[in-house]
Write a protein that holds these residues in place. Structure first.
Motif, short mmCIF file in Angstrom:
data_model
loop_
_atom_site.label_atom_id
_atom_site.label_comp_id
_atom_site.label_asym_id
_atom_site.label_seq_id
_atom_site.Cartn_x
_atom_site.Cartn_y
_atom_site.Cartn_z
N ALA A 192 0.84 -1.21 0.00
CA ALA A 192 0.00 0.00 0.00
C ALA A 192 0.88 1.26 0.00
CB ALA A 192 -0.94 -0.01 1.20
N TRP A 193 1.94 1.25 0.80
CA TRP A 193 2.85 2.40 0.82
C TRP A 193 3.52 2.59 -0.53
CZ3 TRP A 193 3.90 6.92 2.35
CH2 TRP A 193 5.17 7.48 2.18
N ARG A 194 3.97 1.50 -1.13
CA ARG A 194 4.62 1.59 -2.45
C ARG A 194 3.66 2.15 -3.50
NH1 ARG A 194 7.30 -4.35 -2.33
NH2 ARG A 194 9.12 -3.82 -1.08
N SER A 195 2.38 1.84 -3.36
CA SER A 195 1.38 2.26 -4.34
C SER A 195 0.72 3.58 -3.99
CB SER A 195 0.30 1.17 -4.46
OG SER A 195 0.87 -0.05 -4.83
N PHE A 196 1.02 4.12 -2.82
CA PHE A 196 0.32 5.31 -2.34
C PHE A 196 0.46 6.49 -3.29
CE2 PHE A 196 -0.25 8.96 0.64
CZ PHE A 196 -1.60 8.72 0.91
N GLY A 197 1.54 6.59 -3.99
CA GLY A 197 1.72 7.68 -4.95
C GLY A 197 0.69 7.67 -6.05
N SER A 198 0.11 6.51 -6.34
CA SER A 198 -0.90 6.41 -7.40
C SER A 198 -2.32 6.51 -6.86
CB SER A 198 -0.74 5.10 -8.17
OG SER A 198 -1.04 4.00 -7.33
N TYR A 199 -2.48 6.67 -5.54
CA TYR A 199 -3.81 6.79 -4.96
C TYR A 199 -4.44 8.10 -5.38
CZ TYR A 199 -7.37 7.92 -1.52
OH TYR A 199 -8.53 8.32 -0.92
N ASP A 200 -5.67 8.03 -5.86
CA ASP A 200 -6.43 9.20 -6.28
C ASP A 200 -7.32 9.64 -5.11
OD1 ASP A 200 -8.15 11.07 -7.39
OD2 ASP A 200 -8.86 9.76 -9.01
N ALA A 201 -6.98 10.74 -4.50
CA ALA A 201 -7.68 11.22 -3.30
C ALA A 201 -9.14 11.56 -3.54
CB ALA A 201 -6.95 12.42 -2.70
N THR A 202 -9.55 11.65 -4.80
CA THR A 202 -10.96 11.92 -5.08
C THR A 202 -11.81 10.66 -4.97
OG1 THR A 202 -10.73 11.58 -7.48
CG2 THR A 202 -10.36 13.83 -6.63
N ARG A 203 -11.15 9.53 -4.78
CA ARG A 203 -11.86 8.25 -4.67
C ARG A 203 -11.75 7.72 -3.25
NH1 ARG A 203 -11.80 5.58 -10.36
NH2 ARG A 203 -13.55 4.62 -9.32
N SER A 204 -12.55 6.73 -2.95
CA SER A 204 -12.60 6.16 -1.61
C SER A 204 -11.29 5.44 -1.25
CB SER A 204 -13.76 5.16 -1.53
OG SER A 204 -13.66 4.35 -0.39
N PHE A 205 -10.70 5.81 -0.11
CA PHE A 205 -9.48 5.14 0.33
C PHE A 205 -9.76 3.69 0.68
CE2 PHE A 205 -6.26 3.77 3.39
CZ PHE A 205 -5.10 4.09 2.69
N SER A 206 -10.91 3.42 1.29
CA SER A 206 -11.20 2.03 1.69
C SER A 206 -11.31 1.13 0.47
CB SER A 206 -12.47 1.96 2.53
OG SER A 206 -13.61 2.35 1.80
N THR A 207 -11.89 1.59 -0.62
CA THR A 207 -11.96 0.79 -1.85
C THR A 207 -10.55 0.54 -2.38
OG1 THR A 207 -14.11 1.71 -2.41
CG2 THR A 207 -12.85 0.72 -4.22
N TRP A 208 -9.74 1.56 -2.41
CA TRP A 208 -8.35 1.42 -2.87
C TRP A 208 -7.60 0.45 -1.96
CZ3 TRP A 208 -3.64 2.75 -0.61
CH2 TRP A 208 -2.53 2.78 -1.46
N MET A 209 -7.79 0.59 -0.66
CA MET A 209 -7.10 -0.27 0.31
C MET A 209 -7.53 -1.72 0.15
SD MET A 209 -4.83 0.04 2.65
CE MET A 209 -4.06 -1.51 3.01
N TYR A 210 -8.83 -1.96 -0.01
CA TYR A 210 -9.31 -3.33 -0.24
C TYR A 210 -8.68 -3.92 -1.49
CZ TYR A 210 -12.88 -4.38 3.26
OH TYR A 210 -13.54 -4.70 4.42
N ARG A 211 -8.60 -3.12 -2.54
CA ARG A 211 -8.03 -3.63 -3.79
C ARG A 211 -6.57 -4.04 -3.59
NH1 ARG A 211 -9.82 -2.07 -9.53
NH2 ARG A 211 -8.75 -3.73 -10.59
N ILE A 212 -5.80 -3.20 -2.94
CA ILE A 212 -4.39 -3.52 -2.66
C ILE A 212 -4.32 -4.77 -1.78
CG2 ILE A 212 -2.29 -2.75 -1.47
CD1 ILE A 212 -2.71 -1.11 -3.97
N ALA A 213 -5.08 -4.75 -0.67
CA ALA A 213 -5.02 -5.86 0.30
C ALA A 213 -5.42 -7.19 -0.33
CB ALA A 213 -5.92 -5.54 1.50
N LEU A 214 -6.49 -7.18 -1.11
CA LEU A 214 -6.94 -8.43 -1.72
C LEU A 214 -5.98 -8.91 -2.80
CD1 LEU A 214 -10.76 -7.74 -1.75
CD2 LEU A 214 -9.55 -9.49 -0.41
N ASN A 215 -5.43 -8.00 -3.58
CA ASN A 215 -4.45 -8.42 -4.58
C ASN A 215 -3.22 -9.05 -3.93
OD1 ASN A 215 -5.92 -7.71 -6.86
ND2 ASN A 215 -5.06 -5.66 -6.95
N VAL A 216 -2.74 -8.44 -2.87
CA VAL A 216 -1.58 -8.99 -2.15
C VAL A 216 -1.95 -10.34 -1.53
CG1 VAL A 216 -0.02 -8.65 -0.19
CG2 VAL A 216 -0.50 -6.75 -1.73
#
Length: 177
Positions: free
Chosen positions: A55-79
């Motif tokens: 998640a930290w490595r990918s944080f630079g690509s996080y779009d703050a206009t979108r839900s962080f929890s959705t982004w976090m779930y996507r990272i967590a589930l992919n890992v």
């Protein structure tokens, strides 16, 4: 050059602070996903750590206009899915849900009925492949079909179809017991 380095340092610090704050607000996602995919405590800790690192490595690509929890779930589930599919973890990737972390039983049912239903659901989830396990986790978290679709990279229609099929399999499986 020193001014640029100082500016970069400040920006990195602010980014790190922002990431830590967001991760702190959503840390349950990490632990729920790790618990869903790992049997023993050591593997859960390893997976949770790997999720946070990715998640930290990918944080630079996080779009703050979108839900962080959705982004976090996507990272967590992919890992987690990669972790579960890896050769070293193939045999130990299923784990019963932690009953204290999940509110999935009907509280109006008698205690022994609730326990039996919860155990039957846990056994069912343990048998699912990694994608359907992720789908169930998000569904049990009351995520919208749109959010589940976004996290898993499938269409909302596909989400609805898969959930309905899983519900039918649960009904059939529990009715046979």
């Amino acid at each position: 050059m020193p001014v640029q380095a100082a500016t970069m340092g400040i920006m990195m610090s602010a980014s790190r602070d922002r990431f830590q704050a967001l991760l702190g607000q959503h840390e349950k996602i990490v632990f729920k996903v790790a618990s869903m995919y790992c049997r023993n405590a050591e593997d859960r800790r390893d997976l949770a750590q790997e999720i946070c690192v990715q998640a930290w490595r990918s944080f630079g690509s996080y779009d703050a206009t979108r839900s962080f929890s959705t982004w976090m779930y996507r990272i967590a589930l992919n890992v987690a899915i990669s972790f579960a599919r890896s050769a070293g973890h193939r045999e130990r990737h299923a784990v019963p849900l932690d009953e204290q972390m999940h509110d999935i039983a009907d509280e109006s049912a008698a205690p022994h009925e609730t326990d039996e239903r919860v155990h039957a659901l846990h056994a069912f989830i343990d048998q699912l492949d990694v994608l359907n396990r992720a789908l169930m986790l998000l569904y049990l978290e009351d995520r919208s079909y749109r959010e589940i679709a976004e996290v898993l990279g499938i269409t909302e229609t596909n989400v609805a179809t898969k959930i309905n099929r899983l519900k039918q399999r649960i009904r059939t499986g529990i009715a046979q017991d």
